[in-house]
Write a protein that holds these residues in place. Structure first.
Motif, PDB file in Angstrom:
ATOM      1  N   MET A   1       3.771   0.415   4.304  1.00 30.53           N
ATOM      2  CA  MET A   1       3.836   0.789   2.897  1.00 30.53           C
ATOM      3  C   MET A   1       5.196   0.448   2.310  1.00 30.53           C
ATOM      4  SD  MET A   1       1.819   1.954   0.777  1.00 30.53           S
ATOM      5  CE  MET A   1       1.651   2.755  -0.745  1.00 30.53           C
ATOM      6  N   ASN A   2       6.223   0.599   3.129  1.00 31.55           N
ATOM      7  CA  ASN A   2       7.578   0.312   2.687  1.00 31.55           C
ATOM      8  C   ASN A   2       7.754  -1.181   2.402  1.00 31.55           C
ATOM      9  OD1 ASN A   2      10.097   1.084   1.946  1.00 31.55           O
ATOM     10  ND2 ASN A   2      10.950   1.027   4.024  1.00 31.55           N
ATOM     11  N   LEU A   4       5.419  -3.235   1.396  1.00 31.19           N
ATOM     12  CA  LEU A   4       4.727  -3.512   0.135  1.00 31.19           C
ATOM     13  C   LEU A   4       5.593  -3.106  -1.048  1.00 31.19           C
ATOM     14  CD1 LEU A   4       2.145  -4.440  -1.313  1.00 31.19           C
ATOM     15  CD2 LEU A   4       1.338  -2.079  -1.164  1.00 31.19           C
ATOM     16  N   ARG A   5       6.207  -1.950  -0.968  1.00 31.99           N
ATOM     17  CA  ARG A   5       7.078  -1.465  -2.046  1.00 31.99           C
ATOM     18  C   ARG A   5       8.269  -2.422  -2.236  1.00 31.99           C
ATOM     19  NH1 ARG A   5       8.411   3.721  -0.415  1.00 31.99           N
ATOM     20  NH2 ARG A   5       6.446   4.408  -1.295  1.00 31.99           N
ATOM     21  N   ASN A   6       8.845  -2.890  -1.131  1.00 33.05           N
ATOM     22  CA  ASN A   6       9.969  -3.834  -1.210  1.00 33.05           C
ATOM     23  C   ASN A   6       9.550  -5.155  -1.846  1.00 33.05           C
ATOM     24  OD1 ASN A   6      11.736  -2.012  -0.098  1.00 33.05           O
ATOM     25  ND2 ASN A   6      11.488  -2.809   1.993  1.00 33.05           N
ATOM     26  N   TRP A   7       8.329  -5.620  -1.491  1.00 31.11           N
ATOM     27  CA  TRP A   7       7.859  -6.880  -2.065  1.00 31.11           C
ATOM     28  C   TRP A   7       7.604  -6.736  -3.566  1.00 31.11           C
ATOM     29  CZ3 TRP A   7       2.807  -8.069  -3.955  1.00 31.11           C
ATOM     30  CH2 TRP A   7       2.650  -9.403  -4.340  1.00 31.11           C
ATOM     31  N   VAL A   8       7.031  -5.628  -3.991  1.00 26.38           N
ATOM     32  CA  VAL A   8       6.765  -5.403  -5.412  1.00 26.38           C
ATOM     33  C   VAL A   8       8.074  -5.415  -6.208  1.00 26.38           C
ATOM     34  CG1 VAL A   8       5.964  -3.692  -7.095  1.00 26.38           C
ATOM     35  CG2 VAL A   8       4.586  -4.198  -5.080  1.00 26.38           C
ATOM     36  N   LYS A   9       9.124  -4.867  -5.636  1.00 30.45           N
ATOM     37  CA  LYS A   9      10.406  -4.803  -6.341  1.00 30.45           C
ATOM     38  C   LYS A   9      11.277  -6.036  -6.121  1.00 30.45           C
ATOM     39  CE  LYS A   9      10.644   0.213  -6.292  1.00 30.45           C
ATOM     40  NZ  LYS A   9      11.391   1.397  -5.856  1.00 30.45           N
ATOM     41  N   SER A  10      10.838  -6.980  -5.290  1.00 30.55           N
ATOM     42  CA  SER A  10      11.656  -8.147  -4.968  1.00 30.55           C
ATOM     43  C   SER A  10      11.704  -9.128  -6.149  1.00 30.55           C
ATOM     44  CB  SER A  10      11.104  -8.855  -3.741  1.00 30.55           C
ATOM     45  OG  SER A  10       9.930  -9.565  -4.066  1.00 30.55           O
ATOM     46  N   GLY A  13       8.359 -10.822  -6.590  1.00 34.55           N
ATOM     47  CA  GLY A  13       7.204  -9.927  -6.550  1.00 34.55           C
ATOM     48  C   GLY A  13       6.305 -10.051  -7.766  1.00 34.55           C
ATOM     49  N   THR A  15       5.940  -8.425 -10.380  1.00 33.77           N
ATOM     50  CA  THR A  15       6.438  -8.025 -11.698  1.00 33.77           C
ATOM     51  C   THR A  15       7.297  -9.122 -12.319  1.00 33.77           C
ATOM     52  OG1 THR A  15       8.361  -6.969 -10.687  1.00 33.77           O
ATOM     53  CG2 THR A  15       6.423  -5.580 -11.095  1.00 33.77           C
TER      54      THR A  15
END
Length: 135
Positions: A1-2, A4-10, A13, A15
């Protein structure tokens, strides 16, 4: 899960435009793959050449930009491959595939179908004889 969170904020990512730009560009690849089944005379040599140059330029851009955009690079590499194939078809280097064979099997009729056909013909003959007698 961590992870995935790091990739979303990379920086690459979902966004960012580093993600959505390449996702949208996969439409080019899909269109080129669909066009592979179309006849050779429908291929636009100018447009296909432009798409080849476009994909080459953006493959270089995707490699040189920081952070490297591997998704964009893969998208344009796939598009380049499809467009080069289309150019080969346009110039006659790639032979046209033969049309698909159509297997037409005769319809197997049952005895009941045959009996119904004969009865129908007999009825038509009787109607014709009745009209001749009436006339």
């Amino acid at each position: 899960m961590n992870a995935l969170r790091n990739w979303v904020k990379s920086p690459t990512g979902p966004t960012t435009t580093h993600f959505w730009g390449p996702v949208a560009n996969w439409g080019f690849v899909g269109a080129a793959l669909i066009d592979i089944n179309k006849p050779r005379d429908l291929i636009s040599g100018k447009m296909t050449t432009v798409m080849c140059v476009y994909s080459m330029l953006f493959m270089r851009f995707a490699w040189m930009v920081q952070p490297r955009n591997y998704l964009l690079f893969a998208c344009h590499a796939a598009n380049e491959s499809a467009q080069v194939y289309q150019l080969g078809r346009f110039f006659g280097v790639v032979p046209e595939p033969p049309p698909p064979a159509v297997n037409v099997e005769p319809k197997k009729e049952s005895k009941e179908d045959g009996v119904q056909k004969v009865e129908k013909i007999v009825e038509e003959i009787k109607k014709k004889e009745e009209k001749e007698k009436a006339a």
